[in-house]
Design an enzyme around this catalytic site. Structure first.
Site, short mmCIF file in Angstrom:
data_model
loop_
_atom_site.label_atom_id
_atom_site.label_comp_id
_atom_site.label_asym_id
_atom_site.label_seq_id
_atom_site.Cartn_x
_atom_site.Cartn_y
_atom_site.Cartn_z
CB CYS A 67 -0.98 -0.02 1.17
SG CYS A 67 -0.22 0.05 2.81
CG ASN A 120 4.39 -1.69 5.20
OD1 ASN A 120 5.51 -2.01 5.55
ND2 ASN A 120 3.42 -2.56 5.18
CB CYS A 159 -3.71 1.79 7.06
SG CYS A 159 -3.48 3.29 8.02
NE ARG A 160 -4.49 1.45 1.81
CZ ARG A 160 -4.30 2.16 0.72
NH1 ARG A 160 -5.16 2.06 -0.28
NH2 ARG A 160 -3.27 2.99 0.62
CB SER A 161 0.29 -3.48 2.88
OG SER A 161 1.10 -2.51 3.48
CG ASP A 189 -5.28 5.71 2.61
OD1 ASP A 189 -5.34 5.26 3.76
OD2 ASP A 189 -4.40 6.51 2.23
P1 4NP Z 1 -1.76 2.84 4.09
O1 4NP Z 1 -2.42 4.19 4.64
O2 4NP Z 1 -1.23 3.15 2.71
O3 4NP Z 1 -2.92 1.88 4.03
O4 4NP Z 1 -0.70 2.44 5.06
C1 4NP Z 1 -1.72 5.39 4.74
C2 4NP Z 1 -0.95 5.65 5.83
C3 4NP Z 1 -0.30 6.86 5.95
C4 4NP Z 1 -0.42 7.81 4.95
C5 4NP Z 1 -1.18 7.54 3.85
C6 4NP Z 1 -1.83 6.32 3.73
N1 4NP Z 1 0.21 9.05 5.09
O5 4NP Z 1 0.02 9.91 4.21
O6 4NP Z 1 0.97 9.27 6.05
#
Ligand code: 4NP
Length: 141
Positions: A3, A6, A8-10, A111
């Site tokens: 993602c 790294n 939240c989702r992955s 996201d």
């Molecule tokens: P992820 O979510 O891609 O599912 O881990 C996010 C976590 C942090 C951010 C964006 C998406 N950020 O902009 O910090």
């Protein structure tokens, strides 16, 4: 499992798919296309929703996806189309490009970072369903 951050989702996808596979036969890992959160544990909301469903992801640490991952891993699942674009850019040839797929067939895992806690439950369910399909495919090979 890839993602953006790294966190939240992955990490959820890593924990969920690993729980559906024989740990002695398959290695699952996750990474982010961005480096913002390298070294950090998963978002507490992801840790909590995973825990609620019996999966412990708290000891994962965020890392950034690299071109070496194409050599080590047989399959690379991305959460959304933006991840897809970022990952395919790092592929060295068609064989590597063919390893990349959206985790949900033709659909994105949105996201949940800026939303509420119920977004994490929805994302958990989406990833869980998709990982059941992936686990069946892998075990049938
Ligand atoms: P992820 O979510 O891609 O599912 O881990 C996010 C976590 C942090 C951010 C964006 C998406 N950020 O902009 O910090």
């Amino acid at each position: 499992m890839v993602c953006l951050g790294n966190i939240c989702r992955s990490p959820l996808a890593e924990g969920i798919l690993q729980a559906k596979l024989d740990i002695r036969k398959h290695q699952v890992d996750s990474a982010g296309t961005a480096a913002y959160h390298v070294g950090n544990p998963p978002d507490p909301r992801s840790v909590a929703v995973a825990y609620k469903h019996g999966i412990d992801i708290h000891s994962q640490k965020a890392r950034q996806f690299t071109s070496n991952d194409f050599e080590y891993f047989d399959r690379i699942y991305v959460m959304d189309r933006s991840n897809y674009q970022n990952v395919i850019r790092l592929a060295a040839n068609d064989q590597q490009k063919q390893k990349i797929a959206l985790l949900r067939i033709s659909e994105e895992v949105p996201d949940p970072y800026y939303g509420g806690d119920d977004g994490f439950e929805k994302v958990f369910q989406m990833i869980d369903q998709a990982c059941s399909i992936v686990a069946n495919q892998i075990q049938d090979e």
